[in-house]
Design a protein around this motif. Structure first.
Motif, PDB file in Angstrom:
ATOM      1  N   GLU A  85       0.127   2.926  13.746  1.00  0.00           N
ATOM      2  CA  GLU A  85      -0.357   4.305  13.652  1.00  0.00           C
ATOM      3  C   GLU A  85       0.728   5.353  13.896  1.00  0.00           C
ATOM      4  O   GLU A  85       0.457   6.541  13.834  1.00  0.00           O
ATOM      5  CB  GLU A  85      -1.540   4.516  14.612  1.00  0.00           C
ATOM      6  N   TYR A  86       1.956   4.901  14.187  1.00  0.00           N
ATOM      7  CA  TYR A  86       3.062   5.848  14.345  1.00  0.00           C
ATOM      8  C   TYR A  86       3.871   5.997  13.069  1.00  0.00           C
ATOM      9  O   TYR A  86       4.783   6.825  13.002  1.00  0.00           O
ATOM     10  CB  TYR A  86       4.011   5.390  15.459  1.00  0.00           C
ATOM     11  N   LEU A  87       3.567   5.181  12.093  1.00  0.00           N
ATOM     12  CA  LEU A  87       4.346   5.143  10.858  1.00  0.00           C
ATOM     13  C   LEU A  87       3.468   5.598   9.693  1.00  0.00           C
ATOM     14  O   LEU A  87       2.253   5.413   9.721  1.00  0.00           O
ATOM     15  CB  LEU A  87       4.836   3.706  10.605  1.00  0.00           C
ATOM     16  N   PRO A  88       4.042   6.166   8.639  1.00  0.00           N
ATOM     17  CA  PRO A  88       3.224   6.683   7.538  1.00  0.00           C
ATOM     18  C   PRO A  88       2.920   5.670   6.446  1.00  0.00           C
ATOM     19  O   PRO A  88       2.350   6.035   5.421  1.00  0.00           O
ATOM     20  CB  PRO A  88       4.096   7.821   6.981  1.00  0.00           C
ATOM     21  N   TRP A  89       3.245   4.387   6.665  1.00  0.00           N
ATOM     22  CA  TRP A  89       3.245   3.440   5.552  1.00  0.00           C
ATOM     23  C   TRP A  89       2.146   2.395   5.581  1.00  0.00           C
ATOM     24  O   TRP A  89       1.796   1.865   4.532  1.00  0.00           O
ATOM     25  CB  TRP A  89       4.607   2.710   5.502  1.00  0.00           C
ATOM     26  N   TYR A  90       1.612   2.048   6.748  1.00  0.00           N
ATOM     27  CA  TYR A  90       0.779   0.858   6.838  1.00  0.00           C
ATOM     28  C   TYR A  90      -0.714   1.116   7.007  1.00  0.00           C
ATOM     29  O   TYR A  90      -1.511   0.212   6.783  1.00  0.00           O
ATOM     30  CB  TYR A  90       1.250  -0.019   8.004  1.00  0.00           C
TER      31      TYR A  90
END
Length: 488
Positions: free
Chosen positions: A257-262
């Motif tokens: 949830e800290y990354l925009p990809w997964y």
């Protein structure tokens, strides 16, 4: 030795008990006083009864007091530990529920993303109240140990605006090291040396050595992919390791949830997570776990009280930092750990005003950080995106600036990957209105937000998320526990 430790949010019963027993594992600390404080008299009396039972069973002179009067608890304290959850599970449920209406699927939502940012808005005014009381009634050189999330925002506010000597503490680094030691076949983490640096929940193992031998990316990837459990539970984390070249401290679900990809599309979420436990990416997983834990504790309290009658086992002292820091400060037995502090040169390629998590050692002179660490560029870029959100969120909370709050949420990596500006503006209005009771700094903005919501044309949907599980009943939890005991 005789001094006073105040624990704010001591109604976090299980965690308070762990801190208490850890600290009493230090022989010199048997004569200290623990002053417990919480807004819940009910929880306060439950934890006091447990700690009193521990003191009695171990025949200790340790003093335990409990009060809902925070200033009374803080009066004369040398150390203050915070483990508060402002708004409790009621507000936390909105941190998960409302963003889902706008397509934002969070596993935890307590650090950044929509839920973490609003959590910070609730916490920061209270943190500043704590700091005011600490400055006025605690010992002159008091140290504030913050365990509460959102770690970076709370610590940032306490240092920059609360003007209290503060360190943020988390156990993500220790847990990551335990995993690495296991996949590499080490007998314990004592065989593993590492430098782990970054920001809280986005810290990176940038130097790894097993019994002095450097461990590279390829060896670590192969070890994780060969592991029968982690290869399934940590798919996303392993993918980040492959692409970034270093392992992240944070759990599969948190990191996602800290990354925009997964987590930006439902089909992608189910591809990268594992449902064997909440921490691996389940929608609202930590909310479910926290709710079940609270219900279980309330029901099984007599058993918890009975367990407190056992002698303290020195061998079971946990790797939570607090007891080790206090021991080093008071006895000069040096302790090395990873701490959340203002950057000020600790990490060369992160902003200097940020709260970073990095190695340091503690002795009588205080917490001494290793300076001049440079992160790999991809790690730094990921951290900087979160730092920018954290900075705006702290400034918004201090000023009660709803427009800046909306900009902070808009710039969150996962929110930006999922939602349009119009959706973000309405979502923040909805969250501020729903949580107005815990957001005094936004009281002036609530009427206008409510008016905008009444005329908004932005469409939402009722969505449980890509991978939601229901809260289990006490009977289901008992049956599961019995089945595990029988299998084990």
């Amino acid at each position: 030795m005789s001094f006073k430790i105040a624990i704010i949010g001591a109604g976090s019963v299980g965690f308070t008990k762990k801190l208490f027993t850890d600290i009493l594992c230090v022989p010199e600390f048997k004569d200290i006083e623990f002053a417990l404080t919480d807004v819940s008299e009910h929880n306060l009396q439950m934890i006091k009864a447990i700690l009193d039972r521990i003191v009695e069973a171990n025949k200790l002179p340790t003093k335990v007091t409990a009060t809902t009067d925070r200033r009374e608890a803080l009066d004369g304290a040398r150390y203050v530990i915070s483990c508060v959850r402002v708004g409790g599970l009621e507000a936390y449920a909105d941190d998960i529920r409302i963003p889902l209406k706008y397509g934002i699927d969070q596993c935890v939502g307590d650090t950044i993303c929509a839920g973490g940012i609003l959590y910070g808005q609730r916490n920061i005014p209270v943190i500043l109240d704590f700091c005011k009381d600490i400055r006025e009634v605690a010992e002159t050189n008091v140290k504030f140990l913050n365990y509460a999330n959102p770690m970076a925002m709370n610590t940032w506010a306490a240092i920059e605006y609360g003007k209290v000597d503060t360190v943020g503490l988390c156990h993500g680094v220790q847990h990551g090291a335990e995993q690495i030691a296991e996949v590499l076949g080490a007998k314990s983490t004592q065989e593993l040396d590492y430098v782990c640096s970054g920001i809280n929940h986005q810290t990176w193992f940038i130097d790894l050595r097993l019994n002095g031998r450097p461990i590279g990316k390829d060896e670590l990837v192969a070890a994780f992919e060969a592991h029968p459990v982690y290869s399934r539970q940590e798919k996303l984390r392993i993918d980040v390791l492959k692409r970034f070249g270093v392992y992240s401290t944070e759990s599969n679900g948190h990191l996602s949830e800290y990354l925009p990809w997964y987590r930006k599309r439902p089909d992608e979420i189910t591809r990268w997570i594992d449902m064997s436990d909440w921490i691996h990416g389940e929608t609202g997983g930590y909310l479910r776990y926290s709710t079940e834990t609270r219900n279980w504790f309330e029901t099984e309290y007599p058993q918890f009280l009975e367990a407190a009658s056992k002698p303290i086992d020195q061998e079971k002292r946990s790797n939570e930092h607090a007891s080790h820091i206090l021991e080093a400060l008071e006895t000069n037995r040096v302790y090395r750990g990873h701490f959340n502090v203002k950057n000020n040169g600790v990490i060369t390629n992160l902003p200097q005003d940020a709260i970073v998590e990095s190695p340091g050692f503690v002795d009588r002179f205080g917490i001494n950080m290793a300076a001049g660490i440079t992160l790999p560029e991809a790690c730094a870029a990921t951290c900087i995106a979160s730092i920018n959100v954290q900075r705006m969120s702290v400034h918004a909370a201090i000023a009660g600036d709803i427009d800046l709050l909306k900009l902070a949420v808009l710039h969150d990596p996962l929110v930006g990957a999922v939602s349009t500006p119009e959706e973000v503006w309405q979502m923040v209005d909805e969250m501020v209105v729903a949580q107005a009771a815990w957001l005094p700094q936004y009281a002036h903005a609530v009427p206008a937000a409510r008016e905008r919501l009444s005329t908004s044309a932005v469409k939402t949907r009722e969505w449980a998320g890509a991978a939601r599980r229901s809260v289990r009943s006490i009977e289901e939890l008992r049956a599961e526990k019995a089945a595990l005991a029988q299998a084990g």
